[in-house]
Design a protein around this motif. Structure first.
Motif, short mmCIF file in Angstrom:
data_model
loop_
_atom_site.label_atom_id
_atom_site.label_comp_id
_atom_site.label_asym_id
_atom_site.label_seq_id
_atom_site.Cartn_x
_atom_site.Cartn_y
_atom_site.Cartn_z
N ILE A 165 -83.37 34.97 4.24
CA ILE A 165 -82.76 33.69 3.89
C ILE A 165 -81.30 33.93 3.49
O ILE A 165 -81.02 34.68 2.55
CB ILE A 165 -83.52 33.00 2.74
N GLU A 166 -80.38 33.31 4.22
CA GLU A 166 -78.95 33.41 3.93
C GLU A 166 -78.43 32.04 3.49
O GLU A 166 -78.59 31.04 4.20
CB GLU A 166 -78.18 33.89 5.18
N TRP A 167 -77.79 32.00 2.31
CA TRP A 167 -77.30 30.73 1.74
C TRP A 167 -75.79 30.55 1.91
O TRP A 167 -75.25 29.53 1.46
CB TRP A 167 -77.62 30.66 0.25
N LYS A 168 -75.11 31.47 2.54
CA LYS A 168 -73.65 31.45 2.51
C LYS A 168 -73.06 30.22 3.19
O LYS A 168 -71.97 29.77 2.82
CB LYS A 168 -73.09 32.73 3.14
N ASP A 169 -73.71 29.66 4.18
CA ASP A 169 -73.18 28.49 4.88
C ASP A 169 -73.77 27.18 4.37
O ASP A 169 -73.51 26.12 4.96
CB ASP A 169 -73.45 28.62 6.38
N VAL A 170 -74.56 27.22 3.31
CA VAL A 170 -75.20 26.01 2.77
C VAL A 170 -74.26 25.39 1.74
O VAL A 170 -73.80 26.07 0.81
CB VAL A 170 -76.56 26.35 2.13
N ASP A 171 -73.97 24.11 1.89
CA ASP A 171 -73.03 23.45 1.01
C ASP A 171 -73.68 22.57 -0.05
O ASP A 171 -73.00 22.12 -0.99
CB ASP A 171 -72.03 22.60 1.82
N GLN A 172 -74.99 22.30 0.06
CA GLN A 172 -75.66 21.48 -0.94
C GLN A 172 -77.16 21.72 -0.91
O GLN A 172 -77.71 22.21 0.08
CB GLN A 172 -75.38 19.99 -0.69
N LEU A 173 -77.79 21.38 -2.03
CA LEU A 173 -79.24 21.47 -2.12
C LEU A 173 -79.84 20.10 -1.83
O LEU A 173 -79.32 19.08 -2.25
CB LEU A 173 -79.67 21.91 -3.53
N THR A 174 -80.92 20.11 -1.07
CA THR A 174 -81.68 18.90 -0.79
C THR A 174 -83.09 19.10 -1.35
O THR A 174 -83.49 20.24 -1.66
CB THR A 174 -81.75 18.63 0.71
N PRO A 175 -83.86 18.03 -1.50
CA PRO A 175 -85.24 18.21 -1.97
C PRO A 175 -86.03 19.18 -1.09
O PRO A 175 -86.87 19.95 -1.59
CB PRO A 175 -85.81 16.79 -1.91
N VAL A 235 -91.60 29.58 -1.72
CA VAL A 235 -91.60 30.98 -1.28
C VAL A 235 -91.07 31.92 -2.36
O VAL A 235 -90.83 33.09 -2.11
CB VAL A 235 -90.76 31.14 0.02
N GLY A 236 -90.90 31.37 -3.59
CA GLY A 236 -90.50 32.21 -4.71
C GLY A 236 -89.05 32.60 -4.73
O GLY A 236 -88.70 33.68 -5.24
N ILE A 237 -88.17 31.75 -4.21
CA ILE A 237 -86.73 32.04 -4.17
C ILE A 237 -85.99 31.05 -5.07
O ILE A 237 -86.29 29.85 -5.06
CB ILE A 237 -86.19 31.94 -2.74
N GLU A 238 -85.05 31.55 -5.83
CA GLU A 238 -84.19 30.70 -6.64
C GLU A 238 -82.86 30.53 -5.91
O GLU A 238 -82.20 31.52 -5.59
CB GLU A 238 -83.97 31.31 -8.02
N PRO A 239 -82.44 29.30 -5.61
CA PRO A 239 -81.18 29.11 -4.90
C PRO A 239 -80.00 29.70 -5.66
O PRO A 239 -80.08 29.94 -6.87
CB PRO A 239 -81.06 27.57 -4.80
N PRO A 240 -78.89 29.96 -4.98
CA PRO A 240 -77.72 30.53 -5.65
C PRO A 240 -77.22 29.65 -6.80
O PRO A 240 -77.41 28.43 -6.79
CB PRO A 240 -76.68 30.62 -4.52
N GLN A 241 -76.60 30.28 -7.77
CA GLN A 241 -76.15 29.57 -8.97
C GLN A 241 -75.13 28.49 -8.64
O GLN A 241 -75.13 27.42 -9.27
CB GLN A 241 -75.57 30.56 -9.98
#
Length: 633
Positions: free
Chosen positions: A320-330, A339-345
Motif C-alpha cells: 500500500i502506497e499513500w504518496k499520491d493520495v490527497d484525502q481520506l474517504t470513508p 487490514v490493520g493499517i493506520e493512514p499517514p499522519q
C-alpha cells in the motif's frame, strides 16, 4: 429457506438441464430401455448338481444323470468396459448432424427465456418468511431497555420526519444533546405515515453516521432483514460497515437487493465478497481487471486487494502506497482499518474530526492513537467517562509490562489518571486531576478531559479549602451526570459564583429560592462575551421552573434579552411538548443544537429547549444541558 448465495453459472446450468429434460420427455418414453443390448436380460446362472432324494421303497433305480448336468461348464470371465449411451436424437434430426455428433437440444431455447428464468430464480431473501421481522416498527432499543415509546412516531408525517432528520448535519454543540438524540434515533419506534420501514431505518442510520455513531448506525442497519433493503438503506449499510471496518458485512446485501447496484464501491465490494464466499470469478482477477480498467482510484483497489488477498488461495502480498493520495474517504479509512493499517499522519490531520470518531472505536489501532481520538469523541458524547477510563487503563497496563516502550505523551497521562483515583492524599489526587485537564487552548480537548476525570472528581470530599477548584470539579462531575455528587458542594461554594450556578441548574431538586442578589453577583463575575453565561443561566432556570416570573423578567431586562421571542423552531418544539411526544421533542432539540460552539447558541433557543424537555418527562437531560451551556461558554 433459500440459499444465501447462488452462483450464476451453476444456476444457468441447472436451468438448462431442466429445459433439456422437458424437451426429451417424448423420446425417453418412446425408447424401451436405455441400457446396452443384453444388459436388460438376466445373467445365466451355472447349473447346479441335483441333490439325491430319498428313494421310495417301491421305486425303480433312478436313471443315470447326464455328465453335463452333474458337472457344470465354467462361465466365461466378465470383461469390464465403459459403455456410454448417446443422447437420443429427435426423429426429424438431420442424419449428417448425427454423424458429426449429437445435436444439442438446448440450442432451440430462447436466450431471453433463460435470462428470465435466471432472474426469477435469484434469491430474494435469506430468512424464511416465518422468521422475518416486520417493517412497521424498526429500531434497536426497546422502551423497556431505555428507549423512547414506540408509538412516538406512529402518527408523524413521513415527509416531515425526512425533512427534519435530513437537514441535521450531525455534530451538535452539546454533549448531552448528542446523547439524547442518539437514544431517540436508536429507539425501536413505529414507521411514520407514508414511509417505508427500510427507509425509516436508513434515515436514522445516516444521521447516526454523521454524528460519528458508527456502531449504533450499524445496529440500525442490521435491524432490517437483508431482503427488504431499499437503495437508501443499502447506501447507509455501505457507510456503516465501512465505518466499523467490516466491509464483509455487506456480502449478504450484495447477493440480494444490491446485486445489480452500479458504482466503484459496489464493484469493489463484490470482488471482496467473492474472495470470502468463493462465489463467481476469483476475487484477485476481478480486482486486477478493475485496476487495468482504471475506474476507482488506485489506492481503493489496492486496499481491496490486500483484504481479498488475505482469504484467496494465492495469498498475494499487496504493498500500500499513500504518496499520491490527497484525502481520506470513508472507504479508504474503513479498509485501512480492516487490514490493520493506520493512514499517514498528514492525511489523518487533514480530516482529523471525521477520522477521530472512526479511529476511537477501532480496536486494531495502537492505543495512543485511540487516546488522541478520544479527545474528540468524548467531548461530542460518543464516549462515556467509563469508556475513557477503560481506554487509559489498557494503556497503563501495557506500559507497566516489563520491557514495554512507554509512550511519551499518553503514558504519563495514564499514570496521572491512576494517581487521580488511588493517591491517598486529596492534594495529590487534585493535582493529578488538574494535570489531566491541561490548559484551555483547545476547548474541545479540555472538555473531553473533564469527561475523563468525572468519577475521580466525584471522590473529592467537599471542603472550603477546595472552593477555588470547585467549578472545574463540579463541571467534570456533571459530564457523567453525577448531579447528586455535585450537589454536595452547595454548602461550600459562594452564592452567585459559577459553581453555584451549575448546582442551581443541575441539582435533582430546587434547594432555595433564586433571588435578584444572587443573579446580580453572578452577572458581575461573568466574563463571557455579551454576558452570554448569565443569559444561559436565566434561560435554564426559567425552563426548569426554578425562578419566579418577576425575578426572571427583571433579570432579563438587565441582560436585554427577550425570552418571549418566537420562531418557527420554537413553535414546533413547544407544540411537540404540548402533545407529550418525547421522541419528537428530543429530535427537535437536536435540530436546534446544530452549531460549532456554544457562543453560536441563543438564550431563547436554550429556554424553549429546556422547557420542552422538562414538560415531556426528560428532566434529567434538561438539567444537564442547561448546566453544560453555562460550563462551556
Amino acid at each position: 429457506m433459500m440459499p444465501r448465495f447462488i452462483r450464476p453459472v451453476r444456476l444457468r446450468h441447472a436451468l438448462l438441464g431442466c429445459a433439456a429434460l422437458a424437451g426429451m420427455t417424448g423420446a425417453l418414453l418412446a425408447q424401451e430401455s436405455l441400457l446396452p443390448p443384453g444388459f436388460d436380460k438376466p445373467v445365466a446362472q451355472p447349473a447346479k448338481a441335483p441333490q439325491a432324494k430319498p428313494k421310495p421303497a417301491a421305486a425303480k433305480p433312478a436313471a443315470p444323470v447326464a455328465a453335463s448336468a452333474a458337472k457344470p461348464a465354467a462361465a466365461p470371465a466378465a470383461v469390464a468396459s465403459p459403455v456410454i449411451q448417446p443422447l437420443p436424437l429427435d426423429d426429424n434430426a438431420d442424419v449428417s448432424a448425427s454423424a458429426a455428433g449429437p445435436a444439442d437440444p438446448l440450442d432451440s431455447i430462447d436466450p431471453a427465456t433463460l435470462d428470465a428464468l435466471i432472474a426469477k430464480a435469484q434469491p430474494k431473501y435469506d430468512i424464511p418468511p416465518s422468521a422475518q421481522r416486520s417493517l412497521a416498527r424498526v429500531g434497536v432499543i426497546d422502551q423497556v431497555d431505555g428507549g423512547f415509546p414506540a408509538t412516538s412516531t406512529h402518527y408523524l408525517n413521513g415527509a416531515f420526519v425526512q425533512e427534519l432528520l435530513g437537514r441535521m448535519r450531525g455534530p451538535m454543540v452539546s454533549r448531552w444533546g448528542h446523547i439524547l438524540v442518539r437514544r431517540a434515533l436508536a429507539s425501536r419506534m413505529d414507521t411514520p405515515v407514508g414511509m417505508n420501514g427500510a427507509d425509516w431505518a436508513a434515515l436514522r442510520a445516516g444521521l447516526l453516521l454523521r454524528m460519528g455513531e458508527a456502531d449504533a448506525a450499524r445496529a440500525m442497519v442490521q435491524s432490517v432483514d437483508s431482503g427488504f433493503f431499499t437503495p437508501g438503506l443499502e447506501d447507509a449499510a455501505m457507510n456503516a460497515f465501512l465505518a466499523t471496518a467490516d466491509p464483509v458485512g455487506l456480502c449478504p446485501i450484495t447477493a440480494l437487493t444490491a446485486a445489480g447496484r452500479q458504482g466503484a464501491n459496489w464493484d469493489l465490494t463484490r470482488a471482496i465478497c467473492s474472495g470470502f464466499t468463493g462465489d463467481g470469478p476469483p476475487a484477485m482477477a476481478q480486482l486486477d481487471r478493475l485496476l487495468r480498467r482504471g475506474g476507482p482510484d488506485k489506492i481503493d483497489i489496492l486496499l481491496a486487494q490486500k483484504l481479498a488477498g488475505a482469504t484467496s488461495a494465492t495469498r498475494r502480498a499487496v504493498n500500500i502506497e499513500w504518496k499520491d493520495v490527497d484525502q481520506l474517504t470513508p472507504w479508504r479509512t474503513g479498509l485501512a482499518f480492516a487490514v490493520g493499517i493506520e493512514p499517514p499522519q498528514s492525511l489523518r490531520e487533514q480530516a482529523w474530526a471525521d477520522y477521530a470518531v472512526m479511529a476511537v472505536r477501532a480496536p486494531m489501532l495502537p492505543l495512543p492513537s485511540r487516546c488522541a481520538a478520544a479527545d474528540v469523541a468524548a467531548g461530542r458524547g460518543i464516549l462515556s467517562s467509563a469508556a475513557m477510563v477503560d481506554l487509559y487503563s489498557q494503556l497503563a497496563e501495557i506500559n507497566a509490562q516489563d520491557g514495554a516502550d512507554q509512550d511519551k505523551t499518553w503514558g504519563p497521562l495514564a499514570d496521572q489518571l491512576r494517581t487521580a483515583y488511588t493517591a491517598p492524599e486529596a492534594s495529590d489526587r487534585l493535582a493529578a486531576i488538574k494535570t489531566l485537564w491541561g490548559n484551555a487552548d483547545d476547548p474541545d480537548r479540555a472538555y473531553s478531559r473533564l469527561v475523563l476525570t468525572a468519577y475521580a472528581a466525584a471522590r473529592m470530599v467537599p471542603s472550603p479549602d477546595l472552593a477555588g477548584d470547585a467549578g472545574g470539579l463540579i463541571a467534570s462531575m456533571l459530564t457523567a451526570g453525577l448531579d447528586a455528587n455535585a450537589a454536595r458542594w452547595s454548602g461550600v461554594v459562594a452564592v452567585g459564583s459559577e459553581p453555584w450556578g451549575l448546582i442551581a441548574l443541575s441539582a435533582p431538586a430546587k434547594a432555595t429560592a433564586i433571588g435578584n442578589d444572587a443573579l446580580d453577583t453572578f452577572q458581575s463575575g461573568d466574563e463571557s462575551s455579551g454576558a452570554l453565561r448569565s443569559q444561559f443561566l436565566l434561560a435554564g432556570l426559567m425552563g426548569l421552573g426554578r425562578i419566579d416570573g418577576n425575578t426572571a423578567n427583571a433579570f432579563a431586562g438587565k441582560l436585554k434579552v427577550d425570552m418571549n421571542r418566537q420562531t418557527r423552531w420554537t413553535r414546533a418544539i413547544d407544540d411537540a411538548a404540548e402533545s407529550n411526544n418525547p421522541a419528537l421533542v428530543a429530535l427537535l432539540a437536536g435540530f436546534g443544537m446544530q452549531a460549532q460552539s456554544w457562543d453560536k447558541m441563543t438564550a431563547v433557543h436554550l429556554y424553549h429547549m429546556v422547557s420542552a424537555l422538562r414538560r415531556v418527562g426528560l428532566d434529567g437531560e434538561a438539567r444537564m444541558i442547561a448546566a453544560e451551556a453555562v460550563a462551556r461558554v
